[in-house]
Write a protein that holds these residues in place. Sequence first.
Motif, PDB file in Angstrom:
ATOM      1  N   ILE A   1      -2.841   9.790   4.811  1.00  0.00           N
ATOM      2  CA  ILE A   1      -3.012  10.121   6.222  1.00  0.00           C
ATOM      3  C   ILE A   1      -2.824  11.627   6.351  1.00  0.00           C
ATOM      4  O   ILE A   1      -1.841  12.180   5.850  1.00  0.00           O
TER       5      ILE A   1
ATOM      6  N   ASN B   1      -7.602   0.532  -2.994  1.00  0.00           N
ATOM      7  CA  ASN B   1      -7.245  -0.052  -1.696  1.00  0.00           C
ATOM      8  C   ASN B   1      -5.739  -0.208  -1.524  1.00  0.00           C
ATOM      9  O   ASN B   1      -5.265  -0.663  -0.502  1.00  0.00           O
TER      10      ASN B   1
ATOM     11  N   THR C   1      -9.258  12.600   0.692  1.00  0.00           N
ATOM     12  CA  THR C   1     -10.030  11.589  -0.036  1.00  0.00           C
ATOM     13  C   THR C   1      -9.908  11.805  -1.540  1.00  0.00           C
ATOM     14  O   THR C   1      -9.678  10.874  -2.310  1.00  0.00           O
TER      15      THR C   1
ATOM     16  N   ARG D   1      -3.173   4.940   0.320  1.00  0.00           N
ATOM     17  CA  ARG D   1      -3.697   5.436   1.595  1.00  0.00           C
ATOM     18  C   ARG D   1      -3.167   6.846   1.844  1.00  0.00           C
ATOM     19  O   ARG D   1      -1.977   7.101   1.616  1.00  0.00           O
TER      20      ARG D   1
ATOM     21  N   VAL E   1       0.862  -1.181   0.000  1.00  0.00           N
ATOM     22  CA  VAL E   1       0.000   0.000   0.000  1.00  0.00           C
ATOM     23  C   VAL E   1       0.902   1.236   0.000  1.00  0.00           C
ATOM     24  O   VAL E   1       1.827   1.341   0.805  1.00  0.00           O
TER      25      VAL E   1
ATOM     26  N   VAL F   1       1.535   4.764   0.978  1.00  0.00           N
ATOM     27  CA  VAL F   1       0.978   5.617   2.028  1.00  0.00           C
ATOM     28  C   VAL F   1       1.594   7.012   1.932  1.00  0.00           C
ATOM     29  O   VAL F   1       2.814   7.137   1.822  1.00  0.00           O
TER      30      VAL F   1
ATOM     31  N   ARG G   1      -6.492  10.861  -2.678  1.00  0.00           N
ATOM     32  CA  ARG G   1      -6.330   9.411  -2.749  1.00  0.00           C
ATOM     33  C   ARG G   1      -6.875   8.883  -4.083  1.00  0.00           C
ATOM     34  O   ARG G   1      -6.218   8.080  -4.756  1.00  0.00           O
TER      35      ARG G   1
END
Lengths: 628, 306
Positions: free
Chosen positions: A399, A394, A379, A397, A368, A370, A382
């Motif tokens: 943060i 998926n 969002t 990610r 993934v 990140v 992403r």
Amino acid sequence: MPKLTMDAEVNGRKVRREIQPYSRLLDFLRDNLNLTGTKEGCGAGECGTCSVFVNGKLVKSCLMPAAKAQGTRIETIEGLAGLGDLTPVQRAFHKTGASQCGYCIPGMVMAATAALRENPGADIEEIKERLGGNICRCTGYTKIFEAVEMAKAVIAGDAPETVLEEDKVGDSYIGANVRRLDAPSKVSGRLKYAADMKMHDMLQMQVLRSPLAHAKILSIDTSEAEAMEDVVCVITEEDVPGNDGFGVFVHDQPIMARGKVRHVGEAIAAVAAENVLTARKALSKIKVEYEALPGLYDPADAMKPGAPVIHDYAPDNLVKHIPVRKGNVEKGFAEADLILEDDFRTQQVEHAYLEPEAGIAYVDPDDVVVVISPSQNITHHRHMLAEIIAKPINKVRFIMSPVGGGFGGKEDMIYQGMLALCAMKTHRPVQLNFTREESLIASAKRHPARIHYKMGLTLNGRITAISFDMLSDGGAYGMSSEGVMRKAAILSCGPYEVKNLKVDTRAVYTNNTPSGAFRTFGAMQAQFATESMMDMAAEALGMDPFEIRRINMMKIGAKTHTQQTLETASLDRVLEAAETASRWEKGVPNVRGAERDDLNGPDTRQPCTLGARIKGSRNETHPYEKVA
Amino acid sequence: MLTCDAYHMPGSLTEALKLWSETSDGSRLVSGATDILPWAREGRAGDVHVPELVDVTRIAELDGYAFENGRVRLGARTVYQDFLTDRILMQNLPCMPHCAIWFADDQIRTQASLTGNLVNASPVADGTPAVVALNGEIELARLDSGKIVRRSVPVIDFIEGPGQTRIARDEIATAIILDNASGYGGSFQKVGQRRSLVISIACAAGLVKTDHNGRVFDDVRLAIGGVGPRPIRLTEAEQALKGARISHERIAHVAQTAADTVGSRSRQEYRREVVVNFVRAAIEDALANQPNVTISFEDTEEEAHA
Ligand SMILES: Cc1cc2nc3c(=O)[nH]c(=O)nc-3n(C[C@H](O)[C@H](O)[C@H](O)COP(=O)(O)OP(=O)(O)OC[C@H]3O[C@@H](n4cnc5c(N)ncnc54)[C@H](O)[C@@H]3O)c2cc1C
Ligand code: FES
Ligand code: FES
């Protein structure tokens, strides 16, 4: 390179570290000791996020070579209260709500502490002077000064310590003074922003930026940079595996320049290396051949036939046109007794959040990708990044790290893509911290706007028609322009019920720094014009400016510019509050001369002076009252 | 970003001069570093690598100050904050506290030296007009066959243009020598965009001494910065006021003539305009600041009698 052995007492403990001879005290604290409560907001002495005590004197650690602090006693934000409790100054900041994004707050707390240590009896003017080297972009200074005065009283024993405690909340939180949950982490410097985070084995990234505003890229040669010791990877647009392109509305911006550059400061390539210095040196080894193209720097030129084209998909250079029509303007103007026509201009504005852009990317064991960053729109980022790096959603990610101020300026994904690519290419964590200069040159700005305004009114002050034509400089990429144009159009004519209106807002491409989201999202530019017109109309008609606004304001049942019927309206109360607070004297503003009681009251900002602490210092019979 | 191969912190002048004369070309002296660190950033010099940096702030001989022959000798380590904390300096150099309070902020003043400000030779350095009004000289030292040799240069001549001074490659500035202006009123004017952390657009320093009755100008000193490549001392204006009866009208008149002369040297309309108000304010503020004398203005008196 020869190292320097640094010995100092930091927060009461003796430390010894090997540092570079050119390290700044700020680097020593942050990089060698991990004391990241001391921040780098500008690196040039301008902001105060890096303030620390050296032998009891507050200094800006970004301006101090670490070697100067050799053998000294250093105190940072982390050392003020030691572990556990907060000092009265920190508790007062917590109590008064003197922390929003918090990025300036450790420095502010240090400056406040210094002010009260230097002069525990300092009056408010002196406190303001002593905090003059520290800038806050979000809290505003009122709560900060309130906190310093509260702490001063508690320290002097003039107020009980209980004033620092949370006020009792009665039946409702509304209207109560509630302390912010996140304040202790900010006033103590414990909160980690993206630039404060460290990961094992992490690389540092730096970005090569365009010196030209509009140019074809003929070639990029990264071979020399790639061959350098400690350089781990170099990326260009060629490394993008998926559909390159991001933007809040139109995805017109590549992760790094693709074939051509469209503004000064656009990213062209990025280097990840074992340390920042190597990455910066490697940038200078990347060779880019350009062919300069004619540029567009004025939005009016962008609309001319035959103007240079900045994006192939938009041959007319138009980012977005939002028209709004209501009623019949010709008829409205025909009914008018008075027609006012004028032009307004606003300028480009930088958000200047105190936290420069920063971020970390890594690939986790499950593949993934990140990205940690103070993004205001994770969002959306992403989804866009998944497309760009050709991964299922998926496997991406985002943060959101604490945002050290954004104001709209951190909505654009201007660096997260490069971080992700470097992490994917190296399989190591990669960090990028913008310098202040880089943040200024590369991040979006508030749209500069030109507004041609025409307003028709009856002699009793009723607006009969408005024609509002706004041209905004969108800069090189679309970013939030579309949304800003929508908001500007929707709010264009202000909170006034206008039966006949014709509104056009346009953003066009130029080779200036891209414009994007900024607090009010287009409304400020429109309201500057509308409210100026209202005042000018009041003058022309010999009316009170509040009066003319009341005549035209939207009430319950009014139809907005976009034909929505209002079920609530509060402008009457807003006007009343403003009128009372400003102690407004009724009448036409321009005919009453100088004898107005509503000017220069206690609530008016006084001209700026300095010298509170040298007043009367020379002798008592001739106190010094005035500086410049 | 400023990088170097070595950072030296010599403790004595001889050691420093020796080190400095042996450094390779491109090496730099450092005092507070408040000019040199921001200089090595994007938009200015960019990333700079220098062979060596020689820090002068631990040289014992550059510390403190002394009074000599009616002059004040400030060691080169004197920083701006000293003019706000040291009562003796405040009293004897009355324009310096006013200059200092508008300079950067408390934290930078704690580091920033007056010497660095002068050697950096920015046309808008705040210290320059204040020092020029105090007939300042800069003392420069070098090693000659192992012995320290010193010379002094008036600051008005020392600064030749933006970033240009008369310092030689092997010299270190050791002191700033100023008139002792005890009993004078001092003032400082600055136009900038905000109150702290701002470089002047233009600045001016004033010093005034009157007779005990506060009726006649005994001495007037006026200097301005930011209107040309070098500091300007307004000698004509000073002469026009010396010995003259104090009046608002006379001050305004002198300010106007000063602005006309200076204006011709400055192409910027705005700065030209600023000078009139600067000169007037510099004189009036300095008058108000003079200790133990109540000023009697000729024109105010006439009004009172009329
Ligand atoms: C945020 C900020 C605000 C500022 N505000 C102001 C302001 O309001 N007004 C203003 O005038 N300036 C201002 N400055 C500029 C700067 O602070 C001053 O010029 C300061 O006085 C420089 O002194 P320093 O000791 O820090 O010099 P340094 O940076 O250490 O040195 C400056 C130059 O002097 C040389 N030098 C230093 N000491 C010696 C010596 N003993 N002998 C020979 N050469 C020497 C150095 O080699 C270098 O070339 C500001 C700077 C910053 C960063
Ligand atoms: S003042 Fe040091 S980082 Fe801004
Ligand atoms: S709280 Fe001060 S900058 Fe955000």
